[in-house]
Write an enzyme that holds these catalytic residues in place. Structure first.
Site, PDB file in Angstrom:
ATOM      1  N   ASP A 289       0.774  -1.171  -0.061  1.00 13.99           N
ATOM      2  CA  ASP A 289      -0.114  -0.038  -0.059  1.00 13.99           C
ATOM      3  C   ASP A 289       1.107   1.307  -0.066  1.00 13.99           C
ATOM      4  OD1 ASP A 289      -2.086   1.491  -0.079  1.00 13.99           O
ATOM      5  OD2 ASP A 289      -3.412   0.718   1.613  1.00 13.99           O
TER       6      ASP A 289
HETATM    7  C1  NOJ Z   1      -4.081   3.937  -0.084  1.00 15.05           C
HETATM    8  C2  NOJ Z   1      -5.168   2.985   0.275  1.00 15.05           C
HETATM    9  O1  NOJ Z   1      -5.207   2.356   1.190  1.00 15.05           O
HETATM   10  C3  NOJ Z   1      -5.324   1.992  -1.027  1.00 15.05           C
HETATM   11  O2  NOJ Z   1      -6.573   1.633  -0.747  1.00 15.05           O
HETATM   12  C4  NOJ Z   1      -5.364   2.787  -2.307  1.00 15.05           C
HETATM   13  O3  NOJ Z   1      -5.453   1.821  -3.480  1.00 15.05           O
HETATM   14  C5  NOJ Z   1      -3.971   3.352  -2.374  1.00 15.05           C
HETATM   15  N1  NOJ Z   1      -3.805   4.369  -1.234  1.00 15.05           N
HETATM   16  C6  NOJ Z   1      -3.803   3.996  -3.735  1.00 15.05           C
HETATM   17  O4  NOJ Z   1      -4.299   5.108  -4.037  1.00 15.05           O
END
Ligand code: NOJ
Length: 745
Positions: A289
């Site tokens: 993430d």
């Molecule tokens: C953080 C989020 O937790 C995740 O779900 C997302 O895909 C990413 N950022 C990218 O934006």
């Protein structure tokens, strides 16, 4: 391990509206060709180029273009993927750097959070889960994929398949609620919608099952917080939707921000390698993430960036989102023998494999002329309207106040959500635009157009938050002039979604006072809720005659609600998550384990709160209709089956009201005695049916070992002999019950 997730999925495939695709059909290279091509390419790569493939970088915020400092990296083949670059022109331009300038011409993979729509925004995933119709989720994902792919995106960071039992957690809006079975069916449907049979097709994108894993179990419902749970609960409750996504073909996974057993999910060998790769044989790519590898320093499980990079790659992360620790530290770590070359090769192999499967080597560019035709297409909006109506839940309708009577001549639409174009799009709005949103007020106005003498007036009353009640007098004045008041209250888009956790589930600001004030006028009042999560609405449930749960219904929400309020669509949605009475009841979910002291109102020494009834405000699976249904003739194909046997359960559902409508027949299973405590009941099947007045349908479910079995104390999947109960109902409470036995050896 035979997974406890579903094997066969009920699905009514609905054709996706595709524009201008004739002659564009294309697909990925045959599977047998992919591995040799991956290996051949890998053999030609330098260590620097390999590490480059592991890097995903972000765009410039707000302009969504490639950052200047990243152009050179792309031209040198030192980036594998970008997120958040938007628009066919910008994506092709960035792709040209990699494909025309870099030594090996490896195409870039462009990803974006297309969560519930790209330009045309569908209801939130939690709302769509309220449809209890996998065809709805598949269709919405399919259209979102077609729009996204027409702009050159080839990867969405969806579906989020995290089980969520805590409505304080803002991201509950992004998943399918509290139940592993419903969550599994919808996870698979969404993967099919995004990827189709072939993610390389020009109208499909790669799906990403996230967040692996237990992100939804954040303590206190506070985003990014620790998850503390047993391996038994992980495997029984949190894993199944991921497994279902994988079985449906999900090519990518994203790990979560939280720790599991004290180990960050971004460097957790148990979840990333043992389960995902060794047990489940996942051969796609796993992305971290956003900067989650770097966050291990803040978790204080990594001493520095090098330590974090070493742990993450060795544990099984393939691609690093945004932070640059792999790029900075892997060369040295490899020299020092701290990361074996085979680990790097394996990560690169997975990334290249997915790029081949996505058809990027054959078709790195998107046809820029299609974007304007596909994105925001009228047909997509029509689908969004149908889907939003199908996702609406009627929570209360005393005295048949709804649908609005044809004789009604004056309607006052009141409340801060009644004409707010922002909230319906949610915190995850892709490229959705507020100027496209149909608000409730707009939807109602266009519904009455042509019915010359019907008046629809609007007053905001108050803001979503804040202390001002200056708008109350005008709202009261309009309500008094009307025959019906529709009060739209709830949450703003920022109150749910990522980092949108709340400590209270009450209506914010003065909205409850607004409802009370309008109700006190004596004008018949309907409350329409716009919210990303279950709210605590006890007063409204007790006093207001009609309540409609709209969730955050997307671009066409206002039209869909007008369809429902006027009865052109008969609502048939059901709650995919329990509505607590107060925040203090959280976590409250229908499939809790049996305790030694089940709650009894007249016995203090039972498992309950002394200051609350033990049941929720609205249970899982609950929802009403403008017609009524009755279940009868619950029939089992046998009274006794072998542990590996199958049982057919059938039940008749009849529309006993006077208009066509939908009912969701739900089948729950209860294991009377088992070697480890099992839930008081577990959803084991469901079917949404549409019936004319007087119409009857027999609904059949098959129960086999995958539903009857469970993980024992040693985490072995077993079907234990003994008594079971099945209940067929129209919510998780009540219904018709029959017993049967799983015979001993
Ligand atoms: C953080 C989020 O937790 C995740 O779900 C997302 O895909 C990413 N950022 C990218 O934006």
């Amino acid at each position: 391990m035979p997974s406890p997730c579903l094997r066969s999925l009920p699905s009514r495939l609905v054709p996706l509206v595709l524009l201008g695709l004739a002659g564009l059909a294309r697909s990925a290279p045959p599977a047998r060709d992919v591995e040799p091509r991956v290996n051949e390419l890998l053999a030609r790569m330098t260590v620097e180029e390999k590490i480059g493939q592991l890097q995903q970088l972000d765009s410039v915020p707000n302009t969504w273009a490639i950052r200047d400092e990243h152009r050179d990296l792309a031209s040198r083949g030192l980036v594998g993927s970008f997120l958040n670059i938007r628009g066919a022109k910008a994506i092709n331009e960035a792709q040209r750097l990699a494909v025309e300038k870099s030594r090996l011409r490896i195409p870039l993979l462009f990803g974006f959070d297309v969560i519930h729509g790209y330009r045309v925004i569908f209801p939130t995933p939690l709302a769509e889960a309220s449809s209890w119709d996998p065809a709805v989720a598949e269709r919405a994902a399919g259209i979102a994929a077609a729009e996204a792919a027409s702009t050159g995106l080839k990867w969405t960071f969806a579906p989020m398949v995290d089980i969520a039992r805590d409505p304080r957690w803002g991201r509950i809006m992004e998943g399918s609620g509290e139940d592993p079975y419903l969550g599994s069916v919808l996870a698979a449907a969404r993967v099919r919608g995004f990827q189709g049979d072939d993610p390389a097709a020009p109208d499909r994108v790669l799906a990403c099952a996230k967040h692996w894993v237990a992100y939804g179990a954040a303590e206190g419902g506070r985003d990014y917080n620790t998850a503390e749970l047993s391996e038994h609960t992980l495997r029984t409750t949190y894993f199944p939707p991921f497994r279902a996504a994988l079985d449906a073909g999900a090519q990518t996974f994203m790990c979560s921000f939280n720790t599991i057993d004290g180990v960050p999910a971004s460097a957790n060998p148990f979840t990333l390698t043992k389960v995902l790769r060794d047990e489940w044989h996942f051969d796609g790519l796993l992305v971290s993430d956003y900067e989650s590898i770097k966050e291990m320093i803040a978790h204080r499980t990594a001493a520095d960036g090098a330590d974090a990079a070493r742990q993450a790659l060795n544990a099984g992360v393939d691609m690093e989102m945004v932070s640059r620790l792999f790029a900075e530290h892997l060369p040295k770590l490899m020299e020092q023998g701290k990361v074996p070359p085979a680990k790097l090769d394996e990560a690169v192999r997975r990334i290249l494999r997915v790029k081949f499967r996505a058809g990027l080597f054959e078709h790195p560019y998107v046809d820029e002329s299609r974007e304007a035709k596909v994105v925001g297409a009228r047909e997509h909006r029509a689908a969004a309207r149908e889907i939003a109506a199908r996702s609406t839940v009627l929570l209360k309708n005393d005295g048949g106040l709804l649908p609005i009577k044809p004789a009604t001549r004056a309607i006052a639409v009141i409340g801060p959500l009644a004409d707010d174009p922002d909230a319906p799009l949610s915190h995850w709005r892709g490229d959705g635009r507020v100027e496209d949103t149909v608000t409730l007020f707009a939807g109602l106005r266009s519904k009455v157009q042509g019915r010359g003498d019907v008046q629809v007036t609007y007053a905001k009353g108050c803001d979503i938050e804040g202390d001002s009640v200056d708008g109350f007098p005008e709202a009261v004045r309009l309500a008094r002039q009307a025959e019906l008041a529709i009060v739209a209250v709830g949450e703003s888009s920022a109150m749910s979604g990522e980092a949108g956790s709340r400590s209270s589930l009450d209506l914010p600001g003065h909205q409850l006072n607004l409802v009370k004030t309008i109700q006190a006028t004596g004008v018949p009042t309907v409350v329409v809720l716009y919210n990303g999560r279950p709210l605590t609405i006890g007063w409204i449930a007790d006093h207001v005659p009609a309540i409609v749960e709209a969730w955050l219904p997307g671009t066409e929400g206002g039209n869909a609600l007008a369809d429902v309020l006027f009865g052109d669509v008969n609502p048939g949605g059901k709650l995919p998550v329990t509505f607590p009475r107060t925040v203090g009841q959280v976590p409250i979910y229908y499939n809790a384990l049996s305790t030694g002291r089940p709650a009894k109102a007249d016995n203090r020494y039972t498992s309950k709160y002394i200051d609350l009834p033990s049941d929720p405000q609205f249970p899982f699976g609950y929802g009403l209709s403008y017609t009524r249904f009755e279940l009868s003739s619950l029939t089992l194909s046998a009274k006794s089956i072998a542990p590996d046997g199958k049982l057919t359960v059938s039940v008749d559902v009849k529309n006993v009201g006077d208009r066509p409508g939908d009912e969701v027949v739900q089948l729950y299973l209860r294991d009377e005695v088992s070697s480890v405590a099992r839930p008081v009941k577990e959803l084991a099947g469901f079917r949404r049916v549409t019936l004319p007045p007087g119409g009857t349908q027999t609904v059949r479910f098959e129960l086999g070992p995958d539903r009857l079995g469970f993980l024992d104390a040693n985490l072995r999947f077993v079907v234990e002999p003994g008594q079971f109960q099945v209940t067929a109902g129209t919510s998780s409470v009540g219904g018709l019950t029959e017993g049967f036995e799983v015979a001993g050896p």
